[in-house]
Each structure stands twice: as structure tokens, then as C-alpha cells.
Scaffold this active site. Structure first.
Site, PDB file in Angstrom:
ATOM      1  CG  LEU A   1      38.791  17.390  53.327  1.00 11.55           C
ATOM      2  CD1 LEU A   1      37.576  16.482  54.144  1.00 11.55           C
ATOM      3  CD2 LEU A   1      38.174  18.122  52.443  1.00 11.55           C
TER       4      LEU A   1
ATOM      5  CB  ALA B   1      39.670  12.406  59.165  1.00 13.24           C
TER       6      ALA B   1
ATOM      7  CE  LYS C   1      50.722  11.370  57.718  1.00 11.57           C
ATOM      8  NZ  LYS C   1      50.756  10.095  58.511  1.00 11.57           N
ATOM      9  CE  LYS C   2      41.286   7.854  55.180  1.00 12.80           C
ATOM     10  NZ  LYS C   2      40.302   6.807  55.977  1.00 12.80           N
ATOM     11  CB  VAL C   3      40.795  15.958  58.516  1.00 13.34           C
ATOM     12  CG1 VAL C   3      40.569  17.659  59.206  1.00 13.34           C
ATOM     13  CG2 VAL C   3      39.492  15.733  58.056  1.00 13.34           C
TER      14      VAL C   3
END
Length: 311
Positions: free
Chosen positions: A255, A279, A283-285
């Protein structure tokens, strides 16, 4: 580090006058130094950037807040097309459909649950839900719609099914009606949970060739993710709705902006308690993302933080 760099922002007192607007109050929160007030200001600024930029905005939340007046806030965000994607739980369908036709009631956390059971009243926190306002009304409204849809075709994606439910509800107070009207997809990874989930199962038992294809939902999500220039997320609470939001965003390196409103703590390693910082490691943020974790009751914080955008 230079000491003066750490001491460049004096704490300012909040001064409210009769003409003070909510956005002005939130601005004062930002200069007040502490504690959650400053985080509300940071969240407001991030959400403002999300709404003003050409980016895809996700909204994730659990069902419980739809049993409260916060449903109206979520509905306005959808009605005004301020969000592009919703990820939630099946109880959102339950409460949204039920409250379109029946009332829930203000209750209390402190009451004899055994007595409530005898009286045919279900307790959701401090909201009282009479039996007649939940299961039976959902069955009464959903089953005929499933009959109609089955005659049209045997297999539906989850988000298309939700649009069709909203279309037939045809009521401005309904989140899924406005999602249908504005073609905002609502994704529910746990589609068979809750009362509407039970209706889907019951209908399947009578019509064994009826199908809900959730992989079509994932295909739609993949298109949204890979077509997005930037993504932002307003995440209320944790669980599957939060995780599905950040999970899909890892496929575009995370994100760009995120606001997470929660009461959960990270000591138990739960997804709900995990800060957005965690996160980043998945690698989700993104590393350079603008984000904030706001601790507190979403039924207070969300209306306050988005009110300036709903004028």
C-alpha cells in the site's frame, strides 16, 4: 541528531469556539502534541490525500460496526464514491439487510444474557437485536432473491451476487444498494459465514448445481490491484477483512497509504494486533508509505475523521 530538530514543534492548546468546524478541530489535534488526538490528525491528512489523489482506495471493516449508527458513515462513503473497493465479512450483509427492514435497539453491556435469551433478544456488545430483526427477516428477503438469480444463471461470483442483492433491496439506507448503484465491488472472503451464508447453504442443499465462485472475486481483485497506479486503505479492525486487503496489496509491493483503526494489541502475534509497521516486512505496506495506527473505538474515530469529507 540535532537537539533543535527534536524541539521545533511546540504543543499548542486546543481552543474551541462556537464557530469551530470539525476540520479545524482536527487541525488543532495535530498541534496538540498527544496522544491519540495527533494520530487522528495524521489519519485525517492521509485520508484526504487518498480521496484527492488518483488512486484506488480500499475500505475494510468487520460486521459489528454495521449493527451501530456507524453504518450510516460507511454508507455515505459508498454513496459519494469516496472508496473504490470494500472488503468485509458476511455479517455486514446480515446487518445491512436486516436493518433495512427492521430496527436494532440501544442496549447495555451489563445485562443478564440468560434473561435476554429467554426474551428472544440477542446482544451484540451494547446493541440489542430482537429475534424478529435478524434471522427470520434475512431469510424472508434473501431466499426469494436467490430463486430469481438461480433462474437467471447457476453460477455467480460473490461480488456480483452482492450487487444483485443490493439492486433488489433498492433502499438508499443500504450499503450494498449503493455499492450496486455505484458499481463498487464488495468482497467477502468468508462468504458462507453468518445468516446470509446459511441462506446460501440452504439454497444449495435444495439446488445442488447452484455455485458461488469466489475465485472470480479473486480474479476481479487481481485486476484492480494490477491496474492501480497507487493504492490506499482505510482499515477498521482486523481479521480476514484487514488481511485480505493487505494480502492482495503485496502483489504490487504494498500500500502507498494506510490508516488502521483498532483496539487490538500486538503482544499475542495476532493479525488484528499487528501494527502496519509489521506489514512492511511482508511487503504489504511500502517502506516509503504514509501510514498511521490509531488506537480507539472506530464508532467514535471513524465518524470524526471522515466527517469533513461528508459535508
Amino acid at each position: 541528531m540535532d537537539r533543535n530538530e527534536l524541539l521545533k514543534e511546540p504543543v499548542k492548546d486546543i481552543s474551541i469556539k462556537s464557530e469551530t468546524t470539525i476540520s479545524e478541530l482536527i487541525g488543532m489535534f495535530g498541534r496538540s502534541g498527544g496522544f491519540t488526538a495527533k494520530k487522528i490528525y495524521e489519519g485525517y491528512e492521509i485520508i484526504k490525500e487518498m480521496f484527492n489523489d488518483d488512486e484506488t482506495t480500499f475500505l475494510s471493516f468487520p460486521a459489528d460496526i454495521i449493527s451501530t449508527g456507524t453504518r450510516g458513515i460507511i454508507n455515505e462513503l459508498v454513496k459519494r464514491k469516496l472508496v473504490d473497493v470494500i472488503i468485509t465479512t458476511n455479517g455486514t450483509l446480515d446487518h445491512d439487510i436486516a436493518r433495512t427492514y427492521r430496527d436494532y435497539y440501544a442496549g447495555t453491556f451489563n445485562f443478564s444474557d440468560a434473561m435476554l435469551r429467554d426474551l428472544g433478544i440477542n446482544r451484540l456488545g451494547n446493541v440489542f437485536v430482537p429475534d424478529e430483526s435478524y434471522g427470520s427477516i434475512i431469510e424472508e428477503k434473501v431466499m426469494p432473491i436467490l430463486d430469481e438469480l438461480y433462474k437467471e444463471k447457476k453460477e455467480w461470483s460473490g461480488y456480483e451476487l452482492i450487487w444483485e442483492l443490493g439492486k433488489r433491496i433498492n433502499n438508499e439506507s443500504s450499503i450494498i444498494y449503493n455499492a450496486y448503484k455505484n458499481r463498487i465491488p464488495v468482497f467477502i472472503p468468508g462468504m458462507t459465514d453468518g445468516s446470509v451464508g446459511s441462506q446460501l447453504w440452504s439454497f444449495y442443499e435444495m439446488n445442488r448445481d447452484f455455485r458461488i465462485n469466489l475465485l472470480e472475486d479473486e480474479h476481479k481483485l487481481s485486476d484492480i490491484i494490477f491496474d492501480a497506479k497507487k493504492t490506499g486503505a482505510i482499515m477498521i479492525g482486523g481479521g480476514i477483512s484487514k488481511h485480505h486487503t493487505i494480502w492482495w496489496n503485496q502483489f504490487r509491493d504494498g500500500l502507498n497509504q494506510a490508516v488502521y483503526i483498532t483496539t487490538a494489541q500486538e503482544y499475542d502475534g495476532s493479525l488484528s494486533g499487528a501494527k502496519l509497521e509489521e506489514a512492511i516486512s511482508w511487503k504489504k505496506v511500502r517502506e516509503d508509505a504514509r501510514f498511521v495506527n490509531i488506537y480507539g473505538d472506530a464508532t467514535v474515530i471513524l465518524p470524526l475523521i471522515v466527517a469533513p469529507f461528508l459535508k
